[in-house]
Design an enzyme around this catalytic site. Structure first.
Site, short mmCIF file in Angstrom:
data_model
loop_
_atom_site.label_atom_id
_atom_site.label_comp_id
_atom_site.label_asym_id
_atom_site.label_seq_id
_atom_site.Cartn_x
_atom_site.Cartn_y
_atom_site.Cartn_z
N LYS A 35 0.82 -1.22 0.00
CA LYS A 35 0.00 0.00 0.00
C LYS A 35 0.85 1.26 0.00
O LYS A 35 0.50 2.26 -0.62
CB LYS A 35 -0.95 0.02 1.20
CG LYS A 35 -2.08 -0.99 1.05
CD LYS A 35 -3.35 -0.57 1.79
CE LYS A 35 -4.49 -1.50 1.39
NZ LYS A 35 -5.76 -1.20 2.01
N LYS A 61 -5.93 -6.99 -7.50
CA LYS A 61 -7.15 -7.21 -6.72
C LYS A 61 -8.25 -6.20 -7.08
O LYS A 61 -7.95 -5.02 -7.29
CB LYS A 61 -6.76 -7.08 -5.25
CG LYS A 61 -7.85 -7.14 -4.24
CD LYS A 61 -7.23 -7.21 -2.85
CE LYS A 61 -7.43 -5.95 -2.04
NZ LYS A 61 -8.57 -5.92 -1.19
N LYS A 104 -12.03 -1.08 -3.88
CA LYS A 104 -12.93 0.08 -3.84
C LYS A 104 -12.23 1.32 -4.37
O LYS A 104 -12.85 2.21 -4.94
CB LYS A 104 -13.35 0.41 -2.40
CG LYS A 104 -14.17 -0.63 -1.70
CD LYS A 104 -14.57 -0.10 -0.32
CE LYS A 104 -14.59 -1.19 0.71
NZ LYS A 104 -13.33 -1.35 1.45
N1 AQP Z 1 -11.00 -8.36 -4.40
C1 AQP Z 1 -11.36 -9.00 -3.30
N2 AQP Z 1 -11.64 -10.32 -3.35
C2 AQP Z 1 -12.03 -10.99 -2.23
N3 AQP Z 1 -12.16 -10.39 -1.02
C3 AQP Z 1 -11.90 -9.07 -0.95
N4 AQP Z 1 -11.94 -8.20 0.07
C4 AQP Z 1 -11.58 -6.97 -0.37
N5 AQP Z 1 -11.31 -7.02 -1.68
C5 AQP Z 1 -11.49 -8.31 -2.07
C6 AQP Z 1 -12.33 -8.54 1.43
O1 AQP Z 1 -13.36 -7.64 1.81
C7 AQP Z 1 -13.25 -7.39 3.20
C8 AQP Z 1 -13.38 -5.94 3.48
O2 AQP Z 1 -12.31 -5.29 2.94
P1 AQP Z 1 -11.84 -3.90 3.50
O3 AQP Z 1 -12.78 -2.85 3.10
O4 AQP Z 1 -11.61 -3.97 4.95
O5 AQP Z 1 -10.40 -3.68 2.89
P2 AQP Z 1 -9.72 -4.01 1.57
O6 AQP Z 1 -9.31 -5.44 1.51
O7 AQP Z 1 -8.63 -3.02 1.50
O8 AQP Z 1 -10.85 -3.73 0.50
P3 AQP Z 1 -10.76 -2.94 -0.85
O9 AQP Z 1 -12.04 -3.16 -1.56
O10 AQP Z 1 -9.51 -3.25 -1.59
O11 AQP Z 1 -10.75 -1.44 -0.36
P4 AQP Z 1 -9.63 -0.34 -0.49
O12 AQP Z 1 -9.55 0.01 -1.93
O13 AQP Z 1 -10.14 0.80 0.34
O14 AQP Z 1 -8.34 -0.89 0.04
C9 AQP Z 1 -11.93 -8.00 3.69
O15 AQP Z 1 -12.22 -9.21 4.37
C10 AQP Z 1 -11.19 -8.29 2.42
O16 AQP Z 1 -10.34 -9.44 2.52
#
Ligand code: AQP
Length: 333
Positions: free
Chosen positions: A113, A195, A198
């Site tokens: 990150k 991945k 969001k």
């Molecule tokens: N692409 C993914 N595939 C499977 N699981 C996913 N998760 C996130 N992206 C994927 C799972 O969703 C849960 C919540 O995630 P989070 O919001 O706490 O953080 P993250 O993993 O950082 O999610 P994002 O969507 O990638 O958000 P940003 O862009 O803000 O970093 C977790 O259980 C995660 O494993």
């Protein structure tokens, strides 16, 4: 609280996509009958990367609406936003004094990150895994649902709990066990090696839980693929990450095994597969998306759910914090 207790969180960093739903939220729903569960909308984690104060409240409401529309029972489970329970931040400080710098230096998610701009990343982003350990240990949770990306952070939470128990010569924190997510990681629709996220700048990289049928159709149609036919064996996917990802999405969204989906579309045109995938996603998302939109309009109901959840979370966490104060010799008065 029952002995089997789950803690998990989702960051209010944007609109929830099918990766979040298939990889995490749908499994929270599956687990709710077998565990006591605490689900937090982790806004303190979200601000480790700057968030616009004008929209973070609506993002918290959005995540809560997705939880409820997906079927999470807000009466049985404790659902709340993290910053409304200050004990999370307090325990993060206490555990930060147990965690070792060498342990944090090994965290690969921070490296990913922060990227090349490491010196300029927030201290919060660096200590994020300590706050995550605090989230889990505050409730003495025994189980944590994890995808591949969170395994290392859970290991760290276990290391911190173990060291704390050794340092204070008491079996205070249980060592939390992983509950492995059954679905694989969902990747970006624009790049099968990245991945789905969001915060990806391209809205075509993800399908949102609030997308309408036309959005879903367009995004799947535009999703990156190659010009070959659909594969007939799994090993043919090694060089085709985008097709592999779409097959994973089909499998997770339909409940059919990946092998069966490969067989069903073997040697057929990618366009036919995409058309069936669109239908599968519409079937999954359409009912939830209208419920999310209905819920998001009812702010007083959402705030009431958050208030009840944070009151319940506070009453558990104040017990842990006062036990810790005593144990660590703090707060004499
Ligand atoms: N692409 C993914 N595939 C499977 N699981 C996913 N998760 C996130 N992206 C994927 C799972 O969703 C849960 C919540 O995630 P989070 O919001 O706490 O953080 P993250 O993993 O950082 O999610 P994002 O969507 O990638 O958000 P940003 O862009 O803000 O970093 C977790 O259980 C995660 O494993």
């Amino acid at each position: 609280m029952n002995k089997k207790l789950i803690f998990s969180g989702v960051q209010p960093t944007g609109e929830i996509h099918i990766g979040n739903y298939l990889g995490a939220i749908s499994q929270f729903v599956d687990n709710q009958d077998n565990y006591e569960s605490i689900y937090s909308i982790v806004d303190l984690h979200a601000i480790t990367v700057w968030q616009d104060p004008k929209i973070i409240q609506s993002q918290i409401h959005h995540v809560l609406s997705v939880f409820i529309a997906a079927g999470l029972n807000y009466e049985k489970n404790i659902i709340f936003n993290q910053s409304s329970v200050p004990q999370h931040a307090e325990l993060a400080w206490l555990l930060g004094c147990t965690a070792r710098i060498g342990w944090l230096n090994r965290m690969t998610q921070f490296k990913d990150k922060a990227g090349k701009n490491r010196e300029n990343a927030s201290v919060g982003l660096y200590t994020y895994p300590v706050l995550m350990a605090a989230d889990i240990l505050l409730y003495k949770a025994t189980h944590v649902p994890v995808g591949d990306d969170q395994k290392q952070h859970l290991e760290l939470a276990r290391d911190i709990a173990h060291k704390f128990n050794v340092d204070y010569e008491i079996d205070f924190f249980p060592l939390p066990e992983p509950v492995m997510n059954k679905n694989t990681r969902i990747m970006s629709l624009r790049d099968g090696t990245k991945k789905m996220s969001k915060s990806d700048t391209s809205s075509y990289s993800r399908i949102l839980m609030t997308d309408n049928n036309d959005d879903i159709k367009t995004k799947i149609k535009k999703s990156k693929t190659d010009s070959m036919k659909m594969p007939s064996i799994d090993s043919a996917l090694d060089e085709r990450p985008e097709i592999s990802n779409l097959l994973n999405i089909f499998s997770a969204a339909s409940g059919e095994s990946k092998e069966d989906v490969i067989k069903k579309f073997a040697e057929r045109e990618i366009s036919e597969f995409k058309s069936d995938l669109t239908d599968v996603l519409i079937n999954l998302i359409e009912p939830m998306s209208s419920e999310i939109k209905r819920l998001i309009a009812d702010k007083s109901f959402l705030n009431e759910v958050l208030k009840k959840g944070s009151d319940r979370a506070k009453s558990l966490s104040t017990v842990t914090i006062s036990e810790l104060h005593k144990l660590m010799g703090l707060k004499i008065l």
